[in-house]
Design an enzyme around this catalytic site. Sequence first.
Site, short mmCIF file in Angstrom:
data_model
loop_
_atom_site.label_atom_id
_atom_site.label_comp_id
_atom_site.label_asym_id
_atom_site.label_seq_id
_atom_site.Cartn_x
_atom_site.Cartn_y
_atom_site.Cartn_z
N ASP A 193 38.49 47.05 23.23
CA ASP A 193 39.13 45.85 22.66
C ASP A 193 39.70 46.13 21.27
OD1 ASP A 193 38.14 44.78 24.96
OD2 ASP A 193 36.67 43.48 24.01
N ASP B 87 40.27 47.99 27.86
CA ASP B 87 40.93 46.72 27.49
C ASP B 87 41.41 46.77 26.04
OD1 ASP B 87 40.06 45.93 30.03
OD2 ASP B 87 38.27 44.94 29.23
N ARG C 118 44.32 44.96 33.71
CA ARG C 118 43.52 44.15 34.64
C ARG C 118 43.50 42.73 34.09
NH1 ARG C 118 37.14 45.89 33.83
NH2 ARG C 118 37.03 45.74 31.56
N TRP D 14 42.37 39.46 32.61
CA TRP D 14 41.34 38.68 31.93
C TRP D 14 41.49 37.21 32.36
CZ3 TRP D 14 40.72 38.44 25.84
CH2 TRP D 14 39.50 37.81 25.55
#
Length: 326
Positions: free
Chosen positions: A153, A174, A231, A233
């Site tokens: 992140d 991510d 992907r 969220w």
Amino acid sequence: MSIIYMLFVTLSLHNICSSMAVTSSSEAVLITVDQSGNGDYKTIQAAINAVASNNSQLVYISIKPGTYREKIIVPVDKPCITLSGIEGSNTTVTWNDGGDIFDSPTLSVMASDFVARYLTIRNEYGMRGKGIALRVSADRAAFYGCRIESYQDSLLDDFGRHYYYNCYIEGATDFICGNAASLFESCQLNSLAKNLGTITAQHRNSPLENTGFTFLGCKITGSDGGTVLGRPWGPFSRVIFAHTYMSNAVSPDGWRDWDDPSKERTVYYGEYKCYGPGADRSKRVGWSRELSRDESAPFVNMTMIGGRSWLRPTPTRFKKHVKKNE
């Protein structure tokens, strides 16, 4: 501070900053930061704190080279600030914090009309879990020549309209996430993942939201075959890669559904005229899209972020900052 109050302050400042930026965008108040003591302040946060609440002037904070170990917040009531280093490689802001995505960032941008130039923004939390380097929770923010580095992140691109140009963004899981409407142009995305890495986790929750990430003319690097492009969220996650070089770092399947096949019917994952060994779509998941020219058109320019109305040039004239105690 309540969300309603934050929204009120942001909306109230919108016209102040926008009208000011149009009429006097070539002039700014200059504040210098130098750890050696030869500037106005020794820390970046002290310089930000010196900006008046409900600020209505362009403020240019020039940061001398060095490593600044600070956890920095640009509060919601201090719009129109620029943080600028000399080179991204020698002007670094770093911290070491992890856990909650909203509390761990090294730099949190909460104020509108923000600009960052030539800075490395790093979170040293590493592989232990979520450790955000940069959080952008404000409208109209732009980043030029910056390096954004963490592992999981790395960039919380939370909400608002944002522009990233010639930036280097690094992570494994991510590492670009959130629900902003953002254009990434001529950026390098470097995956640290050896396997099961993910570049994006876009959080669009409804087809009515005009949000999503577009990567235009970018470059993807990293270990061979270890990373997918994104992907979901959110169930209506939207990500587009256009004219982007994809190395062998990109896995042949390209995208994942985050173990929720129902999202395959609602996400919008598109690729347009990408190239390189990782851009081969012959083994891509069937629910991603090869976009036509017309389908890509709304995403490969400033339209989605409305950038032509708020991106501003670098100031060319400066006036001295006067400290409160002077």
